[in-house]
Design a protein around this motif. Structure first.
Motif, PDB file in Angstrom:
ATOM      1  N   ARG A   1       0.840  -1.204   0.000  1.00  0.00           N
ATOM      2  CA  ARG A   1       0.000   0.000   0.000  1.00  0.00           C
ATOM      3  C   ARG A   1       0.867   1.241   0.000  1.00  0.00           C
ATOM      4  NH1 ARG A   1      -4.945  -1.049   4.176  1.00  0.00           N
ATOM      5  NH2 ARG A   1      -5.612  -3.006   3.269  1.00  0.00           N
ATOM      6  N   ARG A   2       0.389   2.240  -0.697  1.00  0.00           N
ATOM      7  CA  ARG A   2       1.097   3.517  -0.695  1.00  0.00           C
ATOM      8  C   ARG A   2       0.781   4.266   0.579  1.00  0.00           C
ATOM      9  NH1 ARG A   2       0.809   6.044  -6.632  1.00  0.00           N
ATOM     10  NH2 ARG A   2       1.797   7.684  -5.453  1.00  0.00           N
ATOM     11  N   LEU A   3       1.806   4.762   1.246  1.00  0.00           N
ATOM     12  CA  LEU A   3       1.614   5.402   2.551  1.00  0.00           C
ATOM     13  C   LEU A   3       0.745   6.650   2.465  1.00  0.00           C
ATOM     14  CD1 LEU A   3       5.183   5.023   4.054  1.00  0.00           C
ATOM     15  CD2 LEU A   3       3.141   3.706   4.575  1.00  0.00           C
ATOM     16  N   GLU A   4       0.810   7.366   1.349  1.00  0.00           N
ATOM     17  CA  GLU A   4       0.013   8.585   1.266  1.00  0.00           C
ATOM     18  C   GLU A   4      -1.476   8.295   1.100  1.00  0.00           C
ATOM     19  OE1 GLU A   4       1.621   7.835  -2.932  1.00  0.00           O
ATOM     20  OE2 GLU A   4       2.458   7.843  -0.924  1.00  0.00           O
ATOM     21  N   ARG A   5      -1.852   7.059   0.827  1.00  0.00           N
ATOM     22  CA  ARG A   5      -3.265   6.702   0.686  1.00  0.00           C
ATOM     23  C   ARG A   5      -3.840   6.069   1.942  1.00  0.00           C
ATOM     24  NH1 ARG A   5      -3.500   4.204  -5.436  1.00  0.00           N
ATOM     25  NH2 ARG A   5      -2.867   6.110  -6.461  1.00  0.00           N
ATOM     26  N   THR A   6      -3.045   5.875   2.962  1.00  0.00           N
ATOM     27  CA  THR A   6      -3.542   5.296   4.205  1.00  0.00           C
ATOM     28  C   THR A   6      -3.952   6.421   5.147  1.00  0.00           C
ATOM     29  OG1 THR A   6      -1.316   5.239   5.130  1.00  0.00           O
ATOM     30  CG2 THR A   6      -2.083   3.260   4.009  1.00  0.00           C
ATOM     31  N   PRO A   7      -4.924   6.144   6.007  1.00  0.00           N
ATOM     32  CA  PRO A   7      -5.324   7.179   6.965  1.00  0.00           C
ATOM     33  C   PRO A   7      -4.182   7.515   7.921  1.00  0.00           C
ATOM     34  CG  PRO A   7      -6.513   5.118   7.369  1.00  0.00           C
ATOM     35  CD  PRO A   7      -5.685   4.930   6.141  1.00  0.00           C
ATOM     36  N   GLY A   8      -4.210   8.692   8.468  1.00  0.00           N
ATOM     37  CA  GLY A   8      -3.130   9.150   9.325  1.00  0.00           C
ATOM     38  C   GLY A   8      -3.077   8.482  10.674  1.00  0.00           C
ATOM     39  N   PHE A   9      -4.201   7.945  11.133  1.00  0.00           N
ATOM     40  CA  PHE A   9      -4.236   7.348  12.472  1.00  0.00           C
ATOM     41  C   PHE A   9      -4.820   5.957  12.386  1.00  0.00           C
ATOM     42  CE2 PHE A   9      -6.632   6.380  16.331  1.00  0.00           C
ATOM     43  CZ  PHE A   9      -5.622   6.421  17.260  1.00  0.00           C
ATOM     44  N   ARG A  10      -4.182   5.025  13.065  1.00  0.00           N
ATOM     45  CA  ARG A  10      -4.722   3.677  13.232  1.00  0.00           C
ATOM     46  C   ARG A  10      -4.909   3.411  14.703  1.00  0.00           C
ATOM     47  NH1 ARG A  10      -0.587   0.729   9.299  1.00  0.00           N
ATOM     48  NH2 ARG A  10      -1.441   1.423   7.330  1.00  0.00           N
ATOM     49  N   ALA A  11      -5.981   2.734  15.009  1.00  0.00           N
ATOM     50  CA  ALA A  11      -6.267   2.419  16.408  1.00  0.00           C
ATOM     51  C   ALA A  11      -5.195   1.479  16.964  1.00  0.00           C
ATOM     52  CB  ALA A  11      -7.634   1.763  16.520  1.00  0.00           C
ATOM     53  N   PRO A  12      -4.881   1.589  18.253  1.00  0.00           N
ATOM     54  CA  PRO A  12      -3.841   0.746  18.836  1.00  0.00           C
ATOM     55  C   PRO A  12      -4.146  -0.755  18.718  1.00  0.00           C
ATOM     56  CG  PRO A  12      -4.495   2.449  20.377  1.00  0.00           C
ATOM     57  CD  PRO A  12      -5.402   2.543  19.204  1.00  0.00           C
ATOM     58  N   HIS A  13      -5.421  -1.114  18.655  1.00  0.00           N
ATOM     59  CA  HIS A  13      -5.785  -2.525  18.559  1.00  0.00           C
ATOM     60  C   HIS A  13      -5.971  -2.980  17.113  1.00  0.00           C
ATOM     61  CE1 HIS A  13      -9.533  -0.235  18.591  1.00  0.00           C
ATOM     62  NE2 HIS A  13     -10.014  -1.186  17.827  1.00  0.00           N
ATOM     63  N   SER A  14      -5.591  -2.146  16.160  1.00  0.00           N
ATOM     64  CA  SER A  14      -5.772  -2.466  14.759  1.00  0.00           C
ATOM     65  C   SER A  14      -4.865  -3.607  14.325  1.00  0.00           C
ATOM     66  CB  SER A  14      -5.481  -1.236  13.903  1.00  0.00           C
ATOM     67  OG  SER A  14      -5.489  -1.571  12.529  1.00  0.00           O
ATOM     68  N   TRP A  15      -5.353  -4.486  13.487  1.00  0.00           N
ATOM     69  CA  TRP A  15      -4.571  -5.608  12.975  1.00  0.00           C
ATOM     70  C   TRP A  15      -3.609  -5.156  11.882  1.00  0.00           C
ATOM     71  CZ3 TRP A  15      -5.069  -6.588   7.807  1.00  0.00           C
ATOM     72  CH2 TRP A  15      -6.180  -6.050   7.177  1.00  0.00           C
ATOM     73  N   GLN A  16      -3.763  -3.953  11.354  1.00  0.00           N
ATOM     74  CA  GLN A  16      -2.956  -3.477  10.247  1.00  0.00           C
ATOM     75  C   GLN A  16      -1.637  -2.858  10.678  1.00  0.00           C
ATOM     76  OE1 GLN A  16      -5.337  -0.758   8.071  1.00  0.00           O
ATOM     77  NE2 GLN A  16      -6.785  -2.302   7.408  1.00  0.00           N
ATOM     78  N   GLY A  17      -1.391  -2.720  11.922  1.00  0.00           N
ATOM     79  CA  GLY A  17      -0.307  -1.920  12.315  1.00  0.00           C
ATOM     80  C   GLY A  17       0.919  -2.420  12.859  1.00  0.00           C
TER      81      GLY A  17
END
Length: 64
Positions: free
Chosen positions: A48-64
């Motif tokens: 994924r391109r970083l500029e297309r991802t949201p600026g904040f991810r929740a601490p419990h997110s599986w994407q992070g």
């Protein structure tokens, strides 16, 4: 002076050995397909391109 296209990096190869390796490489190059395979559609990138991802991810997110 003629510069050879194939060079032995380590050790010593007799002219017959260099000729045998050259013959094998030429045979493999001749048997390779001439045309590149045709791709239908557009390939999807595996990242994924970083500029297309949201600026904040929740601490419990599986994407992070």
């Amino acid at each position: 002076m003629d510069i050879p296209d194939i060079r032995v990096e380590k050790g010593h190869a007799e002219p017959e050995e260099v000729a045998a390796v050259t013959a094998i490489l030429l045979a493999r190059a001749a048997s390779a397909p001439v045309e590149a395979p045709v791709h239908h559609g557009r390939a999807k990138a595996g990242w994924r391109r970083l500029e297309r991802t949201p600026g904040f991810r929740a601490p419990h997110s599986w994407q992070g």
